[in-house]
Design a protein around this motif. Structure first.
Motif, mmCIF file in Angstrom:
data_model
loop_
_atom_site.group_PDB
_atom_site.id
_atom_site.type_symbol
_atom_site.label_atom_id
_atom_site.label_comp_id
_atom_site.label_asym_id
_atom_site.label_seq_id
_atom_site.Cartn_x
_atom_site.Cartn_y
_atom_site.Cartn_z
ATOM 1 N N ALA A 153 34.188 28.172 30.212
ATOM 2 C CA ALA A 153 34.989 29.363 30.539
ATOM 3 C C ALA A 153 36.247 28.950 31.304
ATOM 4 N N ALA B 39 40.069 29.467 30.110
ATOM 5 C CA ALA B 39 41.017 30.222 30.937
ATOM 6 C C ALA B 39 42.259 29.386 31.222
ATOM 7 N N VAL C 234 39.353 36.363 34.636
ATOM 8 C CA VAL C 234 38.047 35.740 34.374
ATOM 9 C C VAL C 234 36.979 36.681 34.930
ATOM 10 N N HIS D 273 33.164 37.382 35.677
ATOM 11 C CA HIS D 273 31.954 36.578 35.869
ATOM 12 C C HIS D 273 30.886 37.415 36.577
#
Ligand SMILES: Cc1cc2nc3c(=O)[nH]c(=O)nc-3n(C[C@H](O)[C@H](O)[C@H](O)COP(=O)(O)OP(=O)(O)OC[C@H]3O[C@@H](n4cnc5c(N)ncnc54)[C@H](O)[C@@H]3O)c2cc1C
Length: 315
Positions: A165, A169, A181, A183
């Motif tokens: 990830a 990004a 992002v 999460h």
């Protein structure tokens, strides 16, 4: 002709399982080496992951880009041209510890082969949201390297908190106006170095403790609904693309009890730089062995290697 137990009489030189770039490239090389390969594509997912995408702009040889299904049509045609026997069947069972190896299909037919190439790919994990599959290639993506370029100066989101990830990004900051992002936790699972890089990047904004609950848009992604899983508050995030980076599962069900599987990423272990597995005559190529690059061109390259490895093995 079938013998007892649905066993076919012929023993093939090589059976290839999987019809993505790795499987078809292995087939082109194996058929041009007169190994008369038989390739099982799967009954419903023939052509592999690129059947689910629109423009492929990074596969060499197509300067204007090409649609994923068209590219896979070319792969299949090229394999057939040199004599590959392409069958739209599912392999349901493999016995790799006998020679010849036994390959069982969904209808019970058992094929035999001196060598097997596993090119079964890997399945990206999905969020399981309604808009997700409808908007694949229209803003929903699993590959920043493949699709980031389409989103110059636009706001994007990445879902996930691991190394991949963060890689996605950071890569997207080269194109996007902003990268959110999202999460589920309040800290990253990514390695320290990747986390530090992402946290220090001014274009990246973290939305902690949160999950995407809907991907909105009729013909392309327009926004995401996001829920804070700690306090239950919801918000809408205006983005033109969402990159899902919550892991992938190499398709190893057929072989996980017979071959070594990498504990970290679930891929089949091969004796690099070759494609040989621990069982003589069994080779693996493409995303099923690759936890890092996962590109059509790298899968195709490994498919070529696997066919050459089979030639050496049989020779
Ligand atoms: C939406 C999307 C877009 C992408 N865009 C790009 C891009 O633009 N450029 C790029 O380079 N890469 C792109 N990728 C990545 C690329 O698709 C993969 O890296 C590549 O397809 C991997 O090839 P492969 O041959 O290893 O496996 P796959 O393409 O996954 O093919 C594996 C095949 O094996 C079959 N199979 C599995 N099990 C069995 C069985 N038991 N019996 C018979 N068949 C079986 C599967 O059904 C499948 O057809 C994209 C991926 C996705 C998901």
């Amino acid at each position: 002709m079938l013998l007892a137990e649905n066993l076919t009489a012929d023993v093939h030189d090589v059976v290839i399982i999987g019809s993505g770039p790795a499987g078809y490239t292995a087939a082109v090389y194996a058929s041009r080496a007169n190994l008369n390969p038989i390739l099982f594509t799967s009954s419903v997912e023939a052509g592999g992951e690129l059947m689910n995408t629109t423009d492929v702009e990074n596969y060499p040889g197509f300067p204007e880009g090409i649609m994923g299904p068209e590219l896979m049509g070319h792969f299949e045609a090229q394999a057939r041209r040199f004599g590959t026997d392409v069958q739209y069947e599912d392999v349901t069972e493999l016995d790799l510890n006998v020679q010849p190896k036994r390959i069982t299909l969904a209808d019970g037919t058992i094929h035999q082969a001196r060598a097997v190439i596993l090119a079964t790919g890997s399945k990206y994990r999905e969020l399981g949201l309604a808009g997700e599959s409808a908007l694949v290639g229209k803003g929903v993506s699993w590959c920043a390297t493949c699709d980031g370029f389409f989103f110059r100066d636009q706001p994007l989101a990445v879902v996930g908190g691991g190394d991949s990830a963060m890689e996605e990004a950071l890569f997207l900051t080269k194109f996007a106006s902003k990268v959110y992002v999202i999460h589920r936790r309040d800290e990253l699972r990514a390695s320290q170095i990747m986390a530090d890089r992402a946290l220090a990047n001014e274009k990246i904004e973290f939305i902690w403790n949160s999950a995407v609950t809907a991907i909105n848009g009729d013909t392309k992604v327009e926004s995401l609904d996001v829920e804070n899983i700690v306090d239950g508050t919801t918000s809408t995030l205006d983005v033109n693309g969402v990159f899902i980076a919550i892991g992938s599962d190499p398709r190893t069900d057929l072989v996980k009890d017979q071959l070594d599987i990498d504990e970290t990423d679930g891929t089949i272990v091969v004796q690099e730089p070759s494609t040989a597995t621990k069982i003589p005559g069994v080779f693996a190529a493409g995303d099923v062995v690759d936890g890092k690059y996962r590109q059509a061109i790298t899968a195709a390259g490994m498919g070529a290697k696997a066919a050459i490895d089979v030639e050496d093995f049989l020779g």
